[in-house]
Design a protein around this motif. Structure first.
Motif, PDB file in Angstrom:
ATOM      1  N   ILE A 184       2.248  -1.322  -2.403  1.00  0.00           N
ATOM      2  CA  ILE A 184       1.216  -2.054  -3.141  1.00  0.00           C
ATOM      3  C   ILE A 184       0.001  -1.154  -3.411  1.00  0.00           C
ATOM      4  N   GLY A 185      -0.400  -0.377  -2.424  1.00  0.00           N
ATOM      5  CA  GLY A 185      -1.534   0.525  -2.624  1.00  0.00           C
ATOM      6  C   GLY A 185      -1.258   1.546  -3.718  1.00  0.00           C
ATOM      7  N   LEU A 186      -0.070   2.149  -3.661  1.00  0.00           N
ATOM      8  CA  LEU A 186       0.306   3.107  -4.703  1.00  0.00           C
ATOM      9  C   LEU A 186       0.378   2.421  -6.060  1.00  0.00           C
ATOM     10  N   SER A 187       0.895   1.194  -6.072  1.00  0.00           N
ATOM     11  CA  SER A 187       0.951   0.416  -7.304  1.00  0.00           C
ATOM     12  C   SER A 187      -0.447   0.236  -7.901  1.00  0.00           C
ATOM     13  N   GLY A 188      -1.428  -0.084  -7.050  1.00  0.00           N
ATOM     14  CA  GLY A 188      -2.797  -0.246  -7.531  1.00  0.00           C
ATOM     15  C   GLY A 188      -3.344   1.023  -8.142  1.00  0.00           C
ATOM     16  N   ALA A 189      -3.055   2.165  -7.507  1.00  0.00           N
ATOM     17  CA  ALA A 189      -3.523   3.448  -8.040  1.00  0.00           C
ATOM     18  C   ALA A 189      -2.884   3.746  -9.391  1.00  0.00           C
ATOM     19  N   LEU A 190      -1.588   3.477  -9.503  1.00  0.00           N
ATOM     20  CA  LEU A 190      -0.889   3.734 -10.763  1.00  0.00           C
ATOM     21  C   LEU A 190      -1.366   2.806 -11.873  1.00  0.00           C
ATOM     22  N   ILE A 191      -1.587   1.531 -11.530  1.00  0.00           N
ATOM     23  CA  ILE A 191      -2.056   0.571 -12.536  1.00  0.00           C
ATOM     24  C   ILE A 191      -3.471   0.910 -12.982  1.00  0.00           C
ATOM     25  N   ALA A 192      -4.321   1.344 -12.056  1.00  0.00           N
ATOM     26  CA  ALA A 192      -5.684   1.743 -12.429  1.00  0.00           C
ATOM     27  C   ALA A 192      -5.647   2.869 -13.446  1.00  0.00           C
ATOM     28  N   ARG A 226       4.425  -6.852 -12.471  1.00  0.00           N
ATOM     29  CA  ARG A 226       3.146  -6.771 -11.770  1.00  0.00           C
ATOM     30  C   ARG A 226       2.068  -6.219 -12.695  1.00  0.00           C
ATOM     31  N   LEU A 227       2.415  -5.204 -13.441  1.00  0.00           N
ATOM     32  CA  LEU A 227       1.467  -4.621 -14.385  1.00  0.00           C
ATOM     33  C   LEU A 227       0.992  -5.664 -15.394  1.00  0.00           C
ATOM     34  N   LYS A 228       1.917  -6.500 -15.872  1.00  0.00           N
ATOM     35  CA  LYS A 228       1.546  -7.525 -16.859  1.00  0.00           C
ATOM     36  C   LYS A 228       0.577  -8.544 -16.262  1.00  0.00           C
ATOM     37  N   PHE A 229       0.813  -8.945 -15.020  1.00  0.00           N
ATOM     38  CA  PHE A 229      -0.098  -9.895 -14.365  1.00  0.00           C
ATOM     39  C   PHE A 229      -1.495  -9.294 -14.223  1.00  0.00           C
ATOM     40  N   VAL A 230      -1.559  -8.059 -13.773  1.00  0.00           N
ATOM     41  CA  VAL A 230      -2.867  -7.419 -13.583  1.00  0.00           C
ATOM     42  C   VAL A 230      -3.541  -7.176 -14.920  1.00  0.00           C
ATOM     43  N   GLN A 231      -2.757  -6.781 -15.902  1.00  0.00           N
ATOM     44  CA  GLN A 231      -3.301  -6.549 -17.246  1.00  0.00           C
ATOM     45  C   GLN A 231      -3.884  -7.836 -17.822  1.00  0.00           C
ATOM     46  N   ALA A 232      -3.221  -8.968 -17.574  1.00  0.00           N
ATOM     47  CA  ALA A 232      -3.720 -10.259 -18.058  1.00  0.00           C
ATOM     48  C   ALA A 232      -5.023 -10.632 -17.354  1.00  0.00           C
ATOM     49  N   PHE A 233      -5.162 -10.273 -16.085  1.00  0.00           N
ATOM     50  CA  PHE A 233      -6.407 -10.534 -15.349  1.00  0.00           C
ATOM     51  C   PHE A 233      -7.532  -9.656 -15.875  1.00  0.00           C
ATOM     52  N   ASP A 234      -7.194  -8.459 -16.330  1.00  0.00           N
ATOM     53  CA  ASP A 234      -8.140  -7.504 -16.918  1.00  0.00           C
ATOM     54  C   ASP A 234      -9.296  -7.182 -15.965  1.00  0.00           C
ATOM     55  N   PRO A 235      -8.986  -6.549 -14.838  1.00  0.00           N
ATOM     56  CA  PRO A 235     -10.042  -6.267 -13.853  1.00  0.00           C
ATOM     57  C   PRO A 235     -11.033  -5.212 -14.338  1.00  0.00           C
ATOM     58  N   ASP A 236     -12.269  -5.336 -13.886  1.00  0.00           N
ATOM     59  CA  ASP A 236     -13.255  -4.286 -14.129  1.00  0.00           C
ATOM     60  C   ASP A 236     -13.109  -3.172 -13.095  1.00  0.00           C
ATOM     61  N   ILE A 237     -12.630  -3.551 -11.892  1.00  0.00           N
ATOM     62  CA  ILE A 237     -12.451  -2.621 -10.776  1.00  0.00           C
ATOM     63  C   ILE A 237     -11.111  -2.908 -10.103  1.00  0.00           C
ATOM     64  N   ILE A 238     -10.388  -1.860  -9.728  1.00  0.00           N
ATOM     65  CA  ILE A 238      -9.203  -2.002  -8.891  1.00  0.00           C
ATOM     66  C   ILE A 238      -9.520  -1.351  -7.552  1.00  0.00           C
ATOM     67  N   HIS A 239      -9.264  -2.098  -6.466  1.00  0.00           N
ATOM     68  CA  HIS A 239      -9.658  -1.660  -5.129  1.00  0.00           C
ATOM     69  C   HIS A 239      -8.440  -1.737  -4.219  1.00  0.00           C
ATOM     70  N   ILE A 240      -7.954  -0.577  -3.751  1.00  0.00           N
ATOM     71  CA  ILE A 240      -6.780  -0.563  -2.867  1.00  0.00           C
ATOM     72  C   ILE A 240      -7.230  -0.440  -1.416  1.00  0.00           C
ATOM     73  N   HIS A 241      -6.526  -1.182  -0.535  1.00  0.00           N
ATOM     74  CA  HIS A 241      -6.900  -1.229   0.882  1.00  0.00           C
ATOM     75  C   HIS A 241      -5.818  -0.688   1.803  1.00  0.00           C
ATOM     76  N   GLN A 242      -4.674  -0.354   1.265  1.00  0.00           N
ATOM     77  CA  GLN A 242      -3.616   0.261   2.064  1.00  0.00           C
ATOM     78  C   GLN A 242      -2.816   1.187   1.168  1.00  0.00           C
ATOM     79  N   GLU A 243      -1.881   1.925   1.760  1.00  0.00           N
ATOM     80  CA  GLU A 243      -1.344   3.080   1.065  1.00  0.00           C
ATOM     81  C   GLU A 243       0.150   3.027   0.771  1.00  0.00           C
ATOM     82  N   PHE A 244       0.792   1.900   1.021  1.00  0.00           N
ATOM     83  CA  PHE A 244       2.241   1.865   0.825  1.00  0.00           C
ATOM     84  C   PHE A 244       2.564   1.445  -0.611  1.00  0.00           C
TER      85      PHE A 244
END
Length: 394
Positions: free
Chosen positions: A97-105, A77-95
């Motif tokens: 996937i949400g925790l994953s977004g916080a860690l990847i950010a 998952r990290l590799k996919f997001v890293q390849a997208f290279d977001p300017d902003i990461i926005h989490i909408h829930q807390e389980f």
């Protein structure tokens, strides 16, 4: 700008958060931005990227509405997001996937936005036995603080979210950004009149009967039991009014039993689950939207009702007091008598008065489309993006 939206569940599943994220994605893309949705999907065995949606393998949880719960730390998952290279990461829930977004950010040094959609104190009984509710509530508050302290910006669809952050000990500013509604889908001028007639025929409701409706997942937090109790106390068969409760959930059997015990089964219909794309003619066939829920944060179902022209009768909720304005897009009630009086007041209006009210209700949500939501959120994104670039330059 490239934005990664992390949400626990996504289409084809439908709920308020999914609708919000879909509208935000659509709005951002219409404005020329790139969006990656990262979500859990219990139907896939490997991470799959299709049409801007990264679907992550997950375990289906019966306790969490059948959502997929994904592991938060996955290198793929990290590799996919890293390849997208977001300017902003926005989490909408807390389980997961949400925790994953916080860690990847944090790993990618990207600004993190956290939107709180749900007052979890109202939902703890789904996952914890009664003796443990107090302990689980403390853990939930601590976890919300954990995510909030790692976010660069906090948002929520109503002041109720801001109040919840304060209750759990978060002191950061919270941007209140209203929920969106699919204005085209619920435009009453675009809804087939034949489908509206078929609705009344299906549920055997005469044309002279006024229909009040509620739409939502039937759980305790929606307070449909209070709605039924108020209806029994304030509405009589001679009033020629009918209550339609649209949706399904764990409380449906006990609500049906309650209606029978109250002697109002002839005035109340439970439709069960209705697919989202089939909902517009249901709403357009009704006359008012009524809710006794105090757990919602700017309910999208309520906004969909407004988009079809339904004035909303909302039980008084001080933290959501700005959503319904008396005589403009609906009415506030405090008890059964007030609810019944307002229903009869609306039913007694002339066709011309109803037409004016309906127009006013629709006008109240005309700035709640996907692009409006995107523009609201972009003010948060741009501020963080500028701050992030300044810190890099320094």
């Amino acid at each position: 700008m490239r934005v990664a939206l992390f949400v626990e569940t996504y289409l084809p599943f439908i709920n308020g958060v999914v609708t919000h994220v879909k509208s935000l994605k659509d709005g951002l893309e219409r404005l020329g931005h790139e969006v990656l949705v990262v979500t859990a999907d219990p139907t896939v065995r490997h991470h799959e990227l299709r049409d801007g949606v990264l679907r992550c393998p997950a375990h289906r949880s019966k306790r969490l509405y059948g959502f997929g719960v994904a592991a938060p730390v996955i290198r793929t998952r990290l590799k996919f997001v890293q390849a997208f290279d977001p300017d902003i990461i926005h989490i909408h829930q807390e389980f997961g996937i949400g925790l994953s977004g916080a860690l990847i950010a944090r790993k990618l040094h990207k600004p993190l936005v956290y939107t709180l959609h749900t007052m979890y104190d109202e939902y703890i009984y789904y996952v914890a036995p009664k003796p443990l509710i107090k302990t689980v509530k403390k853990i939930s508050h601590r976890y919300t603080r954990f995510l909030a302290t790692r976010a660069s910006a906090l948002t929520g669809p109503s002041k109720k979210c801001e109040e919840y952050f304060r209750e759990v000990g978060v002191t950061k500013d919270v941007s209140v950004i209203p929920n969106p509604v699919e204005l085209d889908l619920f435009n009453p001028d675009q809804i087939d009149e034949e489908k509206k007639r078929a609705f009344r025929q299906k549920y055997k409701i005469d044309d002279d009967v006024m229909i009040a409706c509620f739409v939502g997942r039937l759980g305790r937090e929606k307070s449909c039991d209070i709605l039924l109790d108020y209806w029994a106390k304030s509405v009589r068969p001679e009033d020629r009014m009918h209550l339609i409760i649209i949706g399904d959930g764990p409380s449906k059997p006990e609500l049906e039993e309650q209606a029978a015990k109250l002697g109002i089964s002839d005035m109340v219909t439970f439709t069960g689950k209705v697919l989202h794309e089939e909902l517009p003619p249901y709403l357009a066939s009704c006359d008012v939207y009524v809710t006794a829920s105090l757990s919602d944060t700017n309910s999208i179902s309520m906004l969909e009702g407004m988009a079809t022209g339904l004035p909303v009768l909302q039980r008084n909720d001080p933290l959501n007091a700005d959503q319904v304005r008396n005589g403009v897009n609906g009415y506030i009630f405090n008890n059964a008598k007030e609810m019944g009086d307002i229903l009869r007041q609306i039913k007694s209006k002339t066709p011309e008065e109803l037409k004016i009210l309906k127009k006013s209700v629709i006008s109240s949500v005309k700035s709640s489309g996907a692009e409006d939501l995107a523009n609201y959120v972009l003010t948060v994104y741009h501020k963080l993006y500028s701050q992030s670039n300044q810190s890099v330059d320094q």
